[in-house]
Design a protein around this motif. Structure first.
Motif, PDB file in Angstrom:
ATOM      1  N   LEU A 124     -57.557 -76.803  24.383  1.00 51.88           N
ATOM      2  CA  LEU A 124     -57.873 -77.988  23.585  1.00 51.88           C
ATOM      3  C   LEU A 124     -59.246 -77.899  22.927  1.00 51.88           C
ATOM      4  O   LEU A 124     -59.701 -78.850  22.296  1.00 51.88           O
ATOM      5  CB  LEU A 124     -57.766 -79.241  24.462  1.00 51.88           C
ATOM      6  CG  LEU A 124     -56.345 -79.510  24.974  1.00 51.88           C
ATOM      7  CD1 LEU A 124     -56.333 -80.618  25.998  1.00 51.88           C
ATOM      8  CD2 LEU A 124     -55.407 -79.848  23.818  1.00 51.88           C
ATOM      9  N   GLY A 125     -59.927 -76.767  23.092  1.00 50.06           N
ATOM     10  CA  GLY A 125     -61.157 -76.537  22.342  1.00 50.06           C
ATOM     11  C   GLY A 125     -62.436 -76.850  23.085  1.00 50.06           C
ATOM     12  O   GLY A 125     -63.500 -76.962  22.475  1.00 50.06           O
ATOM     13  N   HIS A 126     -62.362 -76.971  24.421  1.00 44.27           N
ATOM     14  CA  HIS A 126     -63.596 -77.250  25.182  1.00 44.27           C
ATOM     15  C   HIS A 126     -64.142 -76.000  25.835  1.00 44.27           C
ATOM     16  O   HIS A 126     -63.392 -75.146  26.218  1.00 44.27           O
ATOM     17  CB  HIS A 126     -63.326 -78.295  26.265  1.00 44.27           C
ATOM     18  CG  HIS A 126     -62.984 -79.620  25.680  1.00 44.27           C
ATOM     19  ND1 HIS A 126     -63.910 -80.381  25.004  1.00 44.27           N
ATOM     20  CD2 HIS A 126     -61.823 -80.299  25.618  1.00 44.27           C
ATOM     21  CE1 HIS A 126     -63.320 -81.475  24.582  1.00 44.27           C
ATOM     22  NE2 HIS A 126     -62.057 -81.453  24.923  1.00 44.27           N
ATOM     23  N   ARG A 137     -56.393 -69.370  21.061  1.00 45.02           N
ATOM     24  CA  ARG A 137     -56.818 -69.888  22.374  1.00 45.02           C
ATOM     25  C   ARG A 137     -55.595 -70.132  23.260  1.00 45.02           C
ATOM     26  O   ARG A 137     -55.620 -69.845  24.460  1.00 45.02           O
ATOM     27  CB  ARG A 137     -57.609 -71.192  22.209  1.00 45.02           C
ATOM     28  CG  ARG A 137     -58.938 -71.027  21.495  1.00 45.02           C
ATOM     29  CD  ARG A 137     -59.846 -72.225  21.750  1.00 45.02           C
ATOM     30  NE  ARG A 137     -59.232 -73.492  21.426  1.00 45.02           N
ATOM     31  CZ  ARG A 137     -59.260 -74.080  20.236  1.00 45.02           C
ATOM     32  NH1 ARG A 137     -59.919 -73.503  19.246  1.00 45.02           N
ATOM     33  NH2 ARG A 137     -58.675 -75.235  20.035  1.00 45.02           N
ATOM     34  N   ALA A 153     -57.714 -69.343  15.949  1.00 44.48           N
ATOM     35  CA  ALA A 153     -58.188 -70.664  16.368  1.00 44.48           C
ATOM     36  C   ALA A 153     -57.360 -71.220  17.539  1.00 44.48           C
ATOM     37  O   ALA A 153     -57.221 -70.531  18.540  1.00 44.48           O
ATOM     38  CB  ALA A 153     -58.203 -71.617  15.171  1.00 44.48           C
ATOM     39  N   SER A 154     -56.779 -72.427  17.409  1.00 44.30           N
ATOM     40  CA  SER A 154     -56.103 -73.039  18.567  1.00 44.30           C
ATOM     41  C   SER A 154     -54.925 -72.183  19.025  1.00 44.30           C
ATOM     42  O   SER A 154     -54.632 -72.114  20.228  1.00 44.30           O
ATOM     43  CB  SER A 154     -55.634 -74.455  18.230  1.00 44.30           C
ATOM     44  OG  SER A 154     -54.743 -74.419  17.138  1.00 44.30           O
ATOM     45  N   ASP A 155     -54.251 -71.506  18.086  1.00 46.69           N
ATOM     46  CA  ASP A 155     -53.129 -70.639  18.474  1.00 46.69           C
ATOM     47  C   ASP A 155     -53.623 -69.462  19.318  1.00 46.69           C
ATOM     48  O   ASP A 155     -53.009 -69.095  20.319  1.00 46.69           O
ATOM     49  CB  ASP A 155     -52.417 -70.094  17.229  1.00 46.69           C
ATOM     50  CG  ASP A 155     -51.811 -71.203  16.383  1.00 46.69           C
ATOM     51  OD1 ASP A 155     -51.505 -72.265  16.957  1.00 46.69           O
ATOM     52  OD2 ASP A 155     -51.667 -71.015  15.168  1.00 46.69           O
ATOM     53  N   LEU A 206     -58.092 -77.217  29.200  1.00 46.94           N
ATOM     54  CA  LEU A 206     -59.244 -77.690  28.409  1.00 46.94           C
ATOM     55  C   LEU A 206     -59.659 -76.640  27.383  1.00 46.94           C
ATOM     56  O   LEU A 206     -60.056 -76.969  26.261  1.00 46.94           O
ATOM     57  CB  LEU A 206     -60.420 -78.028  29.334  1.00 46.94           C
ATOM     58  CG  LEU A 206     -60.186 -79.209  30.278  1.00 46.94           C
ATOM     59  CD1 LEU A 206     -61.425 -79.480  31.119  1.00 46.94           C
ATOM     60  CD2 LEU A 206     -59.806 -80.458  29.502  1.00 46.94           C
ATOM     61  N   GLU A 216     -55.502 -83.500  28.079  1.00 44.75           N
ATOM     62  CA  GLU A 216     -56.905 -83.281  28.427  1.00 44.75           C
ATOM     63  C   GLU A 216     -57.356 -84.152  29.606  1.00 44.75           C
ATOM     64  O   GLU A 216     -58.019 -83.670  30.534  1.00 44.75           O
ATOM     65  CB  GLU A 216     -57.761 -83.602  27.203  1.00 44.75           C
ATOM     66  CG  GLU A 216     -59.217 -83.474  27.479  1.00 44.75           C
ATOM     67  CD  GLU A 216     -60.027 -83.728  26.232  1.00 44.75           C
ATOM     68  OE1 GLU A 216     -59.540 -83.449  25.129  1.00 44.75           O
ATOM     69  OE2 GLU A 216     -61.144 -84.215  26.381  1.00 44.75           O
ATOM     70  N   ARG A 248     -58.511 -75.725  33.933  1.00 44.47           N
ATOM     71  CA  ARG A 248     -59.598 -75.264  33.039  1.00 44.47           C
ATOM     72  C   ARG A 248     -59.043 -74.638  31.765  1.00 44.47           C
ATOM     73  O   ARG A 248     -59.586 -74.811  30.680  1.00 44.47           O
ATOM     74  CB  ARG A 248     -60.466 -74.216  33.761  1.00 44.47           C
ATOM     75  CG  ARG A 248     -61.447 -74.852  34.700  1.00 44.47           C
ATOM     76  CD  ARG A 248     -62.450 -73.835  35.202  1.00 44.47           C
ATOM     77  NE  ARG A 248     -63.401 -74.488  36.072  1.00 44.47           N
ATOM     78  CZ  ARG A 248     -63.984 -73.928  37.117  1.00 44.47           C
ATOM     79  NH1 ARG A 248     -63.714 -72.678  37.412  1.00 44.47           N
ATOM     80  NH2 ARG A 248     -64.850 -74.602  37.842  1.00 44.47           N
TER      81      ARG A 248
END
Lengths: 221, 288
Positions: A219-221, A85, A81-83, A216, A153, A213
């Protein structure tokens, strides 16, 4: 930075933070390289150009080190997940920084070039153009590295919103220097070289945008 | 020069972040899509109580044919309890009360006319610890088809045993020793024998409760490879503590927490960009 912290295995926090901090440090070095290279080109300063070339090795060393660290984090921690990414994006940021460093190197190499077809010192007008475009590019790079440092962000989105300013300035600069070449064809070699230098600056702006980019993306976008 | 002409790119609005990951308070509603295009199981508002303990709370989810659904979550979150609802294994626990609706092919599995033995043949189960019967390899697989009357004669039974062992990827390893005890096999082989035993009665769904946690990585890889093959014919529902395994084998993932189904969705998304903070915290190792 809460996003990269809070793991039950606290050593994982350390691994991720180290990766992030090293990428931010590399960003600082590359930003310095870019500023130095712009000044070396616009003011035709050979010692500064030498310094850019010497430090290019440090940039490449950061690239290799961070790549190795990313591999270790993936192999040992299997981030999700966030890690996941974050590790993926940090690696991409480092690639962008390394390429921005390469563009800075091109400016420095031009200042040090010594032949009939390369190494033309820009005239006052062209030097002014290089400084102006260089200012926009370094602003963008500083802002995107700041967004990357704080994983902010809003700041990253702001960099992307302002990206077209660099493109517009680059287009205007090219038109001006081409006009000079048309007015005096003897300047052609110098103009072509200057166009390549402007292109390098514009590319640095693209790399700064790509860093934003990736922020973002983390941050999940 | 072409890029000079391009318009500035569209930027996501900063406000979007607040609705992105941080859904923490809305515990009554599962995040994600619980329905699937071709469901074999449909579960609605399932609750399980063990005496005073409310183990499963209003869980609604569908399980698709030809897919692997992975159920993940910390110990005690209810994932195994929920798995056991699907073939009424909780019936064997006196204090367990299951309410809500669970349908298999649109038939209520709690209907009075439902034969539980028949249900468990249609919804087979593989457990954490391989549990072959203390009989020969052949008899382990032949037992189910025999009691369910699936084979008319010995030739048909042999055929079922052969096919089942082959589909479980075990035939080549055991074809010359079918009369040896099932317990003489290695752990990984025993687990594949249990899978062969399950598929011998021609189920629609295979439930797996941590089927690889007692196996080494190679035996685990064999089972995972087998799951990919088996899902061509069956729906598979696996409970696992290994997030990596869930990510490898499943198409959909469901995250349970304290009896709630917190989030369900495509595995591709859950492990890269989960929408619920509890899911994010669990799969990144920030739980508790």
């Amino acid at each position: 930075m809460p996003l990269l912290e809070g793991h039950t295995a606290r050593a994982f926090d350390g691994d991720l933070s180290a990766l992030h901090v090293h990428a931010v440090e590399m960003g600082g070095l590359v930003l310095d390289q870019v500023q130095l290279a712009i000044s070396a080109y616009a003011d035709w300063l050979r010692p500064q150009a030498h310094q850019v070339l010497e430090r290019e090795r440090q940039v490449n060393a950061y690239d290799r080190t961070i790549e190795a660290e990313s591999l270790q984090v993936i192999a040992r921690r299997q981030p999700m997940a966030s890690d996941l990414r974050a590790v993926f994006a940090i690696d991409k940021v480092v690639t962008q920084l390394e390429r921005a460093g390469d563009e800075a190197k091109k400016l420095a190499v031009t200042v040090l070039a010594d032949s009939e077809t390369r190494g033309f010192r820009p005239g006052h007008a062209m030097a002014r153009d290089a400084r102006q475009l260089g200012r926009l590019v370094t602003q963008s790079m500083r802002a995107s590295l700041d967004a990357f440092d704080r994983l902010d962000e809003a700041a990253a989105a702001q960099v992307l919103r302002q990206d077209h300013e660099i493109d517009q300035e680059y287009a205007a600069t090219l038109r001006r220097i081409m006009t000079r070449a048309l007015e005096d064809p003897r300047l052609m070699h110098g103009v072509i070289e200057a166009a390549f230098m402007m292109r390098s600056l514009e590319r640095i702006g693209d790399h700064a945008r790509n860093v934003a980019r990736q922020v973002l993306f983390i941050l999940g976008h | 020069m072409e890029r000079v002409q391009t318009e500035p790119v569209a930027i996501p609005k900063p406000a979007a972040r607040t609705s992105q990951v941080l859904l923490v308070t809305d515990r009554d509603k599962t995040v994600g899509t619980i329905t699937v295009p071709d469901p074999v199981f449909k579960c609605r508002d399932v609750n399980v109580h063990y005496g005073d303990k409310h183990a499963i709370k209003n869980v609604s989810i569908e399980i698709a044919r030809n897919q692997v659904l992975a159920m993940i979550g910390p110990s005690g979150c209810g994932k195994s309890t929920f798995l056991r609802c699907l073939n009424r294994m909780n019936d064997t626990i006196p204090s367990a009360v299951v309410t809500g609706s669970i349908t298999l092919d649109d038939q209520d599995i709690h209907d009075k006319r439902q034969d539980v033995v028949q249900l468990r043949a249609r919804v087979g189960m593989v457990f954490q610890k391989p549990n072959p019967f203390p009989k020969s390899i052949y008899e382990n697989v032949a037992y189910g088809p025999r009691i369910h009357g699936l084979a008319g004669d010995r030739v048909e039974l042999d055929e079922i045993v052969h096919t089942s062992l082959q589909r479980a990827g075990l035939w080549e390893e055991v074809k010359d020793r079918l009369n040896q005890p099932g317990t003489s096999l290695s752990g990984g082989q025993q687990q594949r024998l249990c899978i062969a035993r399950t598929i011998a009665v021609n189920p629609e769904v295979i439930l797996m409760d941590e089927p690889c946690s007692a196996l080494d990585p190679i035996a685990t890889a064999r089972i995972e490879d087998l799951m990919e093959e088996l899902r061509q014919s069956y729906a598979i529902c696996i409970v696992t503590h290994s997030m990596q395994q869930a990510a490898r084998v499943s198409q959909r993932t469901a995250y349970f927490h304290l009896g709630d189904l917190i989030e369900v969705g495509e595995t591709d998304r859950i492990f890269t960009n989960p929408r619920h903070k509890l899911t994010e915290d669990y799969i990144t190792g920030r739980f508790g």
